[in-house]
Design an enzyme around this catalytic site. Structure first.
Site, PDB file in Angstrom:
ATOM      1  N   ARG B 274      60.871  24.406  44.016  1.00  0.00           N
ATOM      2  CA  ARG B 274      60.461  25.227  42.874  1.00  0.00           C
ATOM      3  C   ARG B 274      60.581  24.361  41.631  1.00  0.00           C
ATOM      4  O   ARG B 274      61.687  24.158  41.132  1.00  0.00           O
ATOM      5  CB  ARG B 274      61.375  26.451  42.774  1.00  0.00           C
ATOM      6  N   HIS B 278      62.903  30.159  37.905  1.00  0.00           N
ATOM      7  CA  HIS B 278      62.707  31.259  38.847  1.00  0.00           C
ATOM      8  C   HIS B 278      61.620  32.195  38.328  1.00  0.00           C
ATOM      9  O   HIS B 278      60.682  32.546  39.036  1.00  0.00           O
ATOM     10  CB  HIS B 278      64.011  32.021  39.050  1.00  0.00           C
ATOM     11  N   TYR B 287      71.862  25.339  35.955  1.00  0.00           N
ATOM     12  CA  TYR B 287      72.325  25.097  37.332  1.00  0.00           C
ATOM     13  C   TYR B 287      71.613  23.959  38.065  1.00  0.00           C
ATOM     14  O   TYR B 287      72.105  23.446  39.057  1.00  0.00           O
ATOM     15  CB  TYR B 287      72.179  26.383  38.160  1.00  0.00           C
TER      16      TYR B 287
HETATM   17  C1  TPP Z   1      67.383  43.140  47.593  1.00  0.00           C
HETATM   18  C2  TPP Z   1      67.256  42.257  46.402  1.00  0.00           C
HETATM   19  N1  TPP Z   1      68.348  41.643  45.920  1.00  0.00           N
HETATM   20  C3  TPP Z   1      68.291  40.861  44.828  1.00  0.00           C
HETATM   21  C4  TPP Z   1      67.100  40.659  44.187  1.00  0.00           C
HETATM   22  C5  TPP Z   1      67.045  39.794  42.914  1.00  0.00           C
HETATM   23  N2  TPP Z   1      66.289  38.564  43.174  1.00  0.00           N
HETATM   24  C6  TPP Z   1      64.978  38.455  42.863  1.00  0.00           C
HETATM   25  S1  TPP Z   1      64.350  36.993  43.375  1.00  0.00           S
HETATM   26  C7  TPP Z   1      65.810  36.488  44.001  1.00  0.00           C
HETATM   27  C8  TPP Z   1      65.917  35.154  44.673  1.00  0.00           C
HETATM   28  C9  TPP Z   1      64.986  35.061  45.855  1.00  0.00           C
HETATM   29  O1  TPP Z   1      65.053  33.773  46.384  1.00  0.00           O
HETATM   30  P1  TPP Z   1      64.054  33.320  47.538  1.00  0.00           P
HETATM   31  O2  TPP Z   1      64.068  34.332  48.625  1.00  0.00           O
HETATM   32  O3  TPP Z   1      64.392  31.922  47.913  1.00  0.00           O
HETATM   33  O4  TPP Z   1      62.605  33.403  46.900  1.00  0.00           O
HETATM   34  P2  TPP Z   1      62.073  32.513  45.657  1.00  0.00           P
HETATM   35  O5  TPP Z   1      62.397  33.287  44.408  1.00  0.00           O
HETATM   36  O6  TPP Z   1      62.765  31.192  45.707  1.00  0.00           O
HETATM   37  O7  TPP Z   1      60.588  32.404  45.862  1.00  0.00           O
HETATM   38  C10 TPP Z   1      66.797  37.452  43.814  1.00  0.00           C
HETATM   39  C11 TPP Z   1      68.226  37.308  44.197  1.00  0.00           C
HETATM   40  C12 TPP Z   1      65.963  41.322  44.713  1.00  0.00           C
HETATM   41  N3  TPP Z   1      64.757  41.193  44.134  1.00  0.00           N
HETATM   42  N4  TPP Z   1      66.063  42.099  45.813  1.00  0.00           N
END
Ligand code: TPP
Ligand code: TPP
Ligand code: MG
Ligand code: MG
Lengths: 335, 380, 380, 335
Positions: B274, B278, B287
């Site tokens: 990435r 985010h 971080y």
């Molecule tokens: C059940 C749930 N918990 C927490 C979140 C908050 N949240 C949104 S994106 C994210 C990180 C997701 O990481 P990843 O699965 O690696 O996907 P990326 O964002 O890297 O594409 C979090 C913790 C959420 N959307 N849903």
């Protein structure tokens, strides 16, 4: 000594104080470490107390709660952060079927001094699942205490009390008020959770609310003065149990009750308050308690939240209703 | 009890050692500097990708990056509430999405805007959700792609169920679940693999390991490569270079072929990075270490394809110009559709909760209508 | 797109073939007919199990089976509302539980009554839950064993959290999670492995694969051996003959030793068979084929230990008699404590919901007290 | 043609009919195949319709709901069985954050015709998590319909209607009444879900309930006659939405309302009914609506459920209360 703090910093200060006062206190959650949480509530705490006490966890809410329960079995006092209101549901089983039942299940042998911090509510123009008000689910669940703060001083004191409590506490943080500033006395001895607070005294109508809408209710009370109406505003603070003594005393005085919250109306906290107060002081009521709430729809897209959210005008319209003045439903009847 | 053997490695103590070492190496066809490697097992699956097809891929990669950059700008200008950049992940998304058939069905997370582009989503529809005018930019059945999922991992179960349905219907359509490295920690994703294996569902679990879950490094979610999990559930897996559009496409075609021919589920870990925050409200400086950022910048998916095409003499000036003007056109159109978007009518807040009449909600709707006209009246 | 290669096995199409074949074979020290096998990797872990220790194990196995049979009888006689027999799983439970230290902590499901017996739970306390007088038969801290969990899989997270706490406290106590084959399908169990691996928690995942989840065969939950899953999460696993008390004990000691010495989590699949119904209200005739039942009857855990001890000349008539009379005594005492159990006082329905006063509940309690005395009054 | 059927067999008959009438209907759940479900509701259906339409699933409620949602995307009409009330919570996220929101999320593009069957309630002397009444959680959730049947005829008709509905429906089955027999007209054209039914007409007090307590309420009405009190009993049948027109009409006649359910009182359905009816006919109420419910404790062990469960005597005591007759709280005041 006292400081000007935003509500979010006040919670952070309360967490810092709890971590310093009791080395069994732990913080757990997603992104609470180096990032300091998406709302920066835990900013700096990992650096100060270390990764063993301020723990970033893998991305799984059920496991966060489930391991917190195991840690509590071991004598720790975990403070869990759920990143947004809408993400608490994967942990629902661990909260409702485990956390809330463990003391009862074990005949009092096992304590679960776990605090669950949940930034909640709307008004920040966010995407789906980021603006919800799930408090009624937990208020209906035996074995859980549910509270919500509305100002920096309460935020600071209530988070400390929640962590100190030997019962599990859902701590709902009004996310759209995170940036509201206020004087915080860092030495104030927090009172035990459970009491409501009259934040505006009035004579004609009792207006009950909590969390993000307390500020709105106070504005409504101020606006009502101009129409010559004296509104008493009560900040519940504790949603389970509700401090009905305080609400009842007010309604016995005013004879009129309006309740407002963001959550959907059907089965929301307003229903319990209207039902209980009607039961407790039926003969003092001049009008049926009115509820000003979110609609029975999922929390809508940002461009529609203005319609969904209770605001000053909708609250004053309900005030007119309990006063028997002209209001939006005068002469209205269902089609 | 402790014994003298206490400190022996358990692997010498018992037959816990039959499992392979972590699978670190990646399937790669294009190296970071655009060299093409021989990969017999994979090459045969992309033998049809000729010069034109390669240029088309370059155009896709360029266009979706341009859309992404434009969206970030629109957010900065207050036209969008939020935007989750896919910067750096273009090859993972284009390589996989371009391998799909129209009748396949995709269940993604919020970051898969390049996948949506490939599925034929209108440009403006890509940002309805981020502008806050709707929760879904499009009708899932029009493009074979469900509304992007916000609840991490939940969509993997929907994809699995959809795939179970394809099997029941006797069609060879495939469901594809896109999710991130962080998502693999969710119970739902693991349950999805279990159901997919038990029902031999034609579903592809496509994990974009972009190394981060907001601020959490992938190492917090998994102590060994994510692709190593699926086999334990009985699902074969591949670990590919997610910045290599050809490797991703080949792997996806293999998985699709397995699924269509009754082979069941396959797991693909596309290892990428990435390169942006985010979301537009994130601050990676809190971080992320610059070193790994730089390291990955050198592995850029567009850079390597460009170099390869240059080397092959395919990337003429006309081609370059054509790609650029396409990107310019798309960006212009995208911005215009975004800014020109209409806001929803107030009373639509009540629409589409139920298919059939609902007395409680209808009453609230009528009362709110009365309220609106009352307010209007009194302010008139 | 489909290609001529469509029907090749994908294992020939890509490097999905580096994973080992399913691990079918079991670690076994005692064969079904009581022959002792040489298992250098395991034998060293039970070198202290001499004749007396072997007899003690036989006694344990015999006693817990006797308790189980007695409990089933008590249920038939209406003394218990329900009972989940452990018939056939004695060796899995005794072999593992007898390997534990007093300061270890156990989180089980509802069927682990032999584990509870080993932890020192009072006989009558084993059935409080099944007689309906309480939700917990004992104080978890008195015996180092949590109240048996009814929500499938939930306890694995509690065990993992407890183990994380042991590590924080710098003690070498270990948490053990007991669960079944069906439980492995729950998100919680998978999340528990993920957290245990990430935090290198001293926890043992002890799965009793008794081949059934009520009426569902293990094959519906897992298409390859359950023990094969953990390695993908970075957790070493062992697959042992769950009807072989020695193999189970050795494996558990290896896992305990790893955990105590900082090695982190281990997964043990104890392959056994549920010889009774799921609970006393279940009817296996609706789904179980007799053949496999008979096949497993021949693999009985007590039978094989008995034969081994006979062969070794350890099982003299006195020993036999001693074991029998111990079982008789326990059964008598168990029945007496069960039948003699007092019912809870009506008003205790309000007790132990909260540690601190609760205005709403206190009001309900007062009103119900008023109601009871009112009713009493009016019926007097 | 009509038959004497138990409530459980009536549901089975409704499922069989739905499977026969529409080949997109599927049953999913744990042990519903060869075993026919732990309550034998699906007995014989796998043999009759095959394993592709009556599917035993792995043991994971979130996945059962999540894959049912995927199947609905594909055009199927899944009917999911949750084995016991207490096991629905692992699926809570898929039900509340997905199932209830999908139509709204997609602007009406995606329908979720999923029926979730939940044997619920106590009174069967079972162990923890096997006697719960979680209906209020779902009644508070926008996008879900919630119903409960109380007799074989309704069970047969309502399950067919639930499956026919293009909206998600939580179908709560009163497990302690599974063995109650009744005449069932298998050809009866089911009415759409949503209407309550007056099952006993009366003049003095309106007694509202649903599911397992309908039989208890009918007995209470019969007993009341002996005290010269005429109780009108309403079986809500639909818990979300509630048919307030029917309840309101009754209360306008009687002026008195008693609500009874097994679920905990705080935030239970009784609160919404008391609040809404007070709002709709405040001036017709002679007394505050009374709730006779489970206590705010986790459902207790079998030997204490007699105390926990509302019964005839507690209902009649509440009837005395709304009538202003002597009752258990006469002269009572909180300590
Ligand atoms: C059940 C749930 N918990 C927490 C979140 C908050 N949240 C949104 S994106 C994210 C990180 C997701 O990481 P990843 O699965 O690696 O996907 P990326 O964002 O890297 O594409 C979090 C913790 C959420 N959307 N849903
Ligand atoms: C969350 C949840 N879902 C369903 C059930 C109902 N249930 C009780 S035991 C059982 C089967 C468990 O099988 P397994 O994990 O193999 O343990 P075993 O009974 O074989 O010891 C089921 C489905 C439950 N108790 N909890
Ligand atoms: Mg990621
Ligand atoms: Mg089993």
């Amino acid at each position: 000594m006292s400081e000007q703090l935003t509500l979010s910093r006040a919670i952070g200060a309360g967490l810092r104080r709890a971590l310093a006062d009791d080395d069994r206190v732990l913080l757990m959650g997603e992104d609470i470490g180096d990032l300091g949480g998406v709302f920066r509530v835990t900013d700096g705490l990992k650096a100060e107390f270390g990764a063993e006490r301020v723990m970033d966890t893998p991305l799984a809410e059920s496991a966060i709660l489930g391991t917190a329960i195991g840690l509590a079995y071991r004598g720790f006092r975990p403070v869990v952060e759920i990143q947004f209101d809408g993400f608490i549901f994967p942990a629902f089983d661990q909260i409702v079927a485990q956390l809330g039942k463990l003391r009862y299940r074990t005949g009092g042998a096992v304590s679960m001094p776990i605090t669950i911090r949940v930034p909640f509510g709307g008004g920040i123009g966010s995407v789906e699942h980021h603006s919800e008000s799930p408090e009624a689910y937990f208020a209906h669940t035996p074995g859980l205490r549910v509270v919500s703060c509305s100002n920096p001083q309460d935020a600071y004191s209530m988070i400390r009390e929640a962590i100190r409590s030997d019962d599990p506490v859902l701590f709902f943080e009004p996310k759209r008020r995170y940036w509201a500033k206020g004087e915080v006395d860092l030495e104030a001895e927090p009172e035990p959770l459970g009491s409501a607070k009259v934040v505006v005294t009035g004579a004609d109508v009792t207006l009950v609310t909590y969390g993000p809408l307390v500020a709105t209710a106070i504005d409504a009370a101020a606006a009502a003065v101009e129409d010559g109406v004296s509104v008493e505003v009560i900040d519940l603070r504790s949603l389970a149990p509700v401090d009905f003594e305080t609400v009842e005393a007010s309604v016995r005085k005013t004879g009129r009750l309006v309740i407002t919250h963001e959550a959907a109306q059907s089965g929301g906290l307003g229903a319990e308050i209207a039902a209980s107060i009607t039961d407790r002081c039926f003969y003092h009521l001049e009008a049926a308690p009115q509820r000003v709430t979110g609609f029975d729809v999922p929390y809508p897209p940002a461009k529609l939240e203005e319609q969904y959210l209770p605001d000053l005008d909708r609250i004053l319209d309900a005030v007119d209703r309990v006063l028997g003045r002209e209001n939006s439903l005068t002469g209205w009847s269902a089609k | 009890m402790r014994t003298e053997a206490a400190l022996d490695s358990p692997r010498e103590n018992a037959d816990m050692n039959e499992w392979p070492e972590p699978r670190e190496e990646l399937v790669q066809i294009l190296t970071p500097d655009g060299e093409r490697l021989e990969q017999p097992l994979y090459d045969r699956w992309i033998s049809d990708i000729d010069a034109d097809a390669l240029v088309a891929l370059l155009e896709d990669l360029t266009v979706v990056r341009r859309i992404d950059v434009e969206a970030t700008a629109l957010q900065r200008q207050g036209e969008l509430g939020l935007w989750p950049p896919l910067l750096g992940q273009e090859a993972s998304q284009i390589g996989s999405a371009r391998a799909l058939r129209e009748d396949d069905f995709v269940f993604t997370s919020y970051r898969e805007n390049a996948v949506a582009y490939c599925r034929g989503v209108q440009l403006g529809d890509l940002v309805k959700v981020w502008r806050g005018t709707a929760f879904s930019g499009w009708n899932p059945f029009d493009v074979g792609m469900a509304t992007p999922q916000v609840i991490i991992g939940a969509q993997t179960l929907h994809a699995t169920g959809y795939a179970m349905g394809c099997k029941k219907d006797g069609v060879d359509s495939v469901a594809v679940a896109y999710f991130g490295d962080g998502a693999t920690s969710q119970g739902d994703v693991n349950e999805a693999m279990i159901f997919a294996a038990s029902f031999n569902a034609p579903v592809i679990f496509f994990c974009q390991n972009n190394h981060w879950a907001i601020s959490e490094p992938v190492g917090l979610q998994a102590v060994r490569p994510i692709a190593d999990r699926a086999p334990g559930f009985g699902i074969p897996s591949m670990r590919v270079d997610g910045n290599d559009v050809l490797a991703v496409m080949a792997a996806t075609r293999i998985a699709l072929d397995r699924a269509r021919s009754g082979g069941g589920p396959t797991f693909i870990e596309a290892v990428t990075y990435r390169m942006g925050p985010h979301t537009t409200s994130d601050d990676p400086s809190k971080y992320e270490d610059r070193a790994s950022h730089e390291e990955w910048a050198a592995k850029d998916p567009i850079l390597r394809l460009t170099q390869y095409l240059e080397g092959e003499g395919i990337l003429t000036d006309e081609v370059r110009a054509a790609v650029k003007s396409k990107a310019d056109d798309v960006a212009r159109e995208f911005r215009a559709e975004c800014i020109g978007m209409a806001n929803p009518e107030p009373m639509t807040v009540f629409d589409n909760v139920f298919a059939e009449p609902h007395s409680a909600l209808d009453r609230q709707k009528q009362q709110f209508a009365a309220y609106l006209s009352y307010v209007e009246g009194s302010t008139r």
